[in-house]
Write an enzyme that holds these catalytic residues in place. Structure first.
Site, PDB file in Angstrom:
ATOM      1  N   CYS A 121     -24.995 -25.825 -78.704  1.00 54.63           N
ATOM      2  CA  CYS A 121     -23.167 -25.210 -79.183  1.00 54.63           C
ATOM      3  C   CYS A 121     -24.513 -23.893 -80.466  1.00 54.63           C
ATOM      4  O   CYS A 121     -23.416 -22.523 -80.117  1.00 54.63           O
ATOM      5  CB  CYS A 121     -22.479 -25.631 -79.856  1.00 54.63           C
ATOM      6  SG  CYS A 121     -21.310 -25.054 -80.531  1.00 54.63           S
ATOM      7  N   CYS A 122     -25.142 -24.205 -81.405  1.00 53.61           N
ATOM      8  CA  CYS A 122     -25.988 -23.529 -82.064  1.00 53.61           C
ATOM      9  C   CYS A 122     -26.302 -22.550 -81.246  1.00 53.61           C
ATOM     10  O   CYS A 122     -26.739 -21.460 -82.219  1.00 53.61           O
ATOM     11  CB  CYS A 122     -26.903 -24.461 -83.032  1.00 53.61           C
ATOM     12  SG  CYS A 122     -25.873 -25.323 -84.730  1.00 53.61           S
ATOM     13  N   CYS A 204     -20.354 -22.560 -90.085  1.00 55.76           N
ATOM     14  CA  CYS A 204     -18.671 -23.519 -89.260  1.00 55.76           C
ATOM     15  C   CYS A 204     -18.218 -24.376 -89.721  1.00 55.76           C
ATOM     16  O   CYS A 204     -18.463 -25.425 -90.086  1.00 55.76           O
ATOM     17  CB  CYS A 204     -18.991 -23.415 -87.996  1.00 55.76           C
ATOM     18  SG  CYS A 204     -20.322 -22.098 -87.140  1.00 55.76           S
ATOM     19  N   CYS A 207     -18.200 -28.381 -88.496  1.00 55.14           N
ATOM     20  CA  CYS A 207     -19.734 -29.172 -88.775  1.00 55.14           C
ATOM     21  C   CYS A 207     -19.807 -28.586 -90.495  1.00 55.14           C
ATOM     22  O   CYS A 207     -21.014 -28.383 -90.665  1.00 55.14           O
ATOM     23  CB  CYS A 207     -20.357 -28.053 -88.156  1.00 55.14           C
ATOM     24  SG  CYS A 207     -20.319 -27.875 -86.792  1.00 55.14           S
ATOM     25  N   CYS A 232     -30.079 -25.694 -88.129  1.00 57.16           N
ATOM     26  CA  CYS A 232     -29.098 -24.959 -87.207  1.00 57.16           C
ATOM     27  C   CYS A 232     -29.707 -24.303 -85.511  1.00 57.16           C
ATOM     28  O   CYS A 232     -29.725 -24.103 -84.436  1.00 57.16           O
ATOM     29  CB  CYS A 232     -27.737 -23.830 -87.052  1.00 57.16           C
ATOM     30  SG  CYS A 232     -28.836 -22.760 -87.915  1.00 57.16           S
TER      31      CYS A 232
HETATM   32  S1  SF4 Z   1     -22.464 -25.267 -86.130  1.00 52.25           S
HETATM   33 FE1  SF4 Z   1     -21.006 -26.101 -85.117  1.00 52.25          FE
HETATM   34  S2  SF4 Z   1     -19.695 -24.485 -84.530  1.00 52.25           S
HETATM   35 FE2  SF4 Z   1     -21.244 -23.771 -85.903  1.00 52.25          FE
HETATM   36  S3  SF4 Z   1     -22.899 -23.336 -83.732  1.00 52.25           S
HETATM   37 FE3  SF4 Z   1     -24.039 -24.967 -84.172  1.00 52.25          FE
HETATM   38  S4  SF4 Z   1     -22.766 -26.913 -83.177  1.00 52.25           S
HETATM   39 FE4  SF4 Z   1     -21.248 -24.479 -83.065  1.00 52.25          FE
END
Ligand code: SF4
Length: 256
Positions: A121-122, A204, A207, A232
């Site tokens: 996701c990151c 985010c 998170c 991240c």
């Molecule tokens: S911090 Fe969380 S929502 Fe944001 S990009 Fe990373 S995993 Fe995804």
């Protein structure tokens, strides 16, 4: 530039930057000739840097990664900061195809289920857009500080980022959080209201949580993971990145 010359240049810059104040450090980098990009998360450290760039009208591009999962307070602060300093903050968004691929494989909030999914996701929402933000850059300015976490305790003022072929500049490396807060108050720099609600480090929304008294500054980031060095992927060097699970096409292509 070869890896050796990039390292030598970063080492020389590291020494030069040490004796300067914040404005001096940024002005030096802005005057070096290559494209300089500051990526802001709108956190309190980054607001200090943005204020210095805006107030001194330095030739440094200010960019942010608009992940699509930011707090409303963070999104509002982007506009407020632009108005306050008369600057443009360039937004870099994730590609819809990458978001769709992540959601299909892991579910939209699948980052809670595994470190692999979280890095994927990151990768889609941060690392890949960062690559676009840094296209053509010789210098990448960040708000990293030694006091933010054990993982950042040795942060230099300048370091070679061999993976990206640029020099990373950390002009607040030696600032502590008390100095940051005092500077923000004295200069009336706009900051995210979430800081006053127990969020020293803001990423985010899904998170990030508020921390308890006595917890490390970044304890509220990806709090469900046990690894003390969780990051991240934006500031992970090659050696550490190689430890990230690479079993999915998305992870292997996006997370470095
Ligand atoms: S911090 Fe969380 S929502 Fe944001 S990009 Fe990373 S995993 Fe995804």
């Amino acid at each position: 530039m070869t890896s050796a010359s990039l390292k030598n240049r970063a080492s020389a810059l590291n020494k030069q930057l040490e004796s300067l104040d914040l404005a001096g450090r940024l002005a030096l980098v802005a005057g070096l000739g290559g494209k300089a990009v500051f990526t802001t998360s709108l956190g309190i450290e980054d607001q200090v840097i943005t204020a210095a760039i805006g107030s001194h009208k330095l030739g440094i591009e200010v960019s942010t990664l608009e992940t699509g999962r930011l707090f409303n307070e963070t999104v509002a602060l982007i506009d407020e900061t632009e108005e306050t300093y008369g600057i443009l903050i360039k937004r870099f968004y994730p590609e819809q195809d990458d978001i769709d691929a992540f959601a299909a494989k892991y579910g939209m909030n699948g980052f809670y289920d595994s470190v692999e999914a979280r890095h994927a996701c990151c990768g889609a929402r941060k690392v890949k857009p960062l690559a676009r933000a840094l296209e053509g850059a010789s210098f990448w300015i960040t708000g990293l500080r030694r006091g933010q976490s054990g993982n950042r305790a040795d942060t230099p003022f300048a370091e070679a980022d061999l993976d990206r072929g640029l020099i990373k500049i950390n002009p607040l490396a030696d600032w502590d959080i008390e100095t940051i807060r005092a500077h923000v108050a004295a200069e009336e720099i706009p900051v995210n209201p979430l800081h006053a609600r127990g969020y020293p480090s803001i990423g985010c929304e899904p998170c990030t949580r508020a921390i308890k008294p006595g917890e490390p500054e970044r304890a509220g980031r990806w709090w469900w993971e046990n690894d003390e060095k969780r990051e991240c992927g934006l500031h992970v060097p090659d050696a550490a990145a190689s430890a990230i699970p690479q079993s999915t096409p998305l992870a292997s292509s996006l997370v470095r």
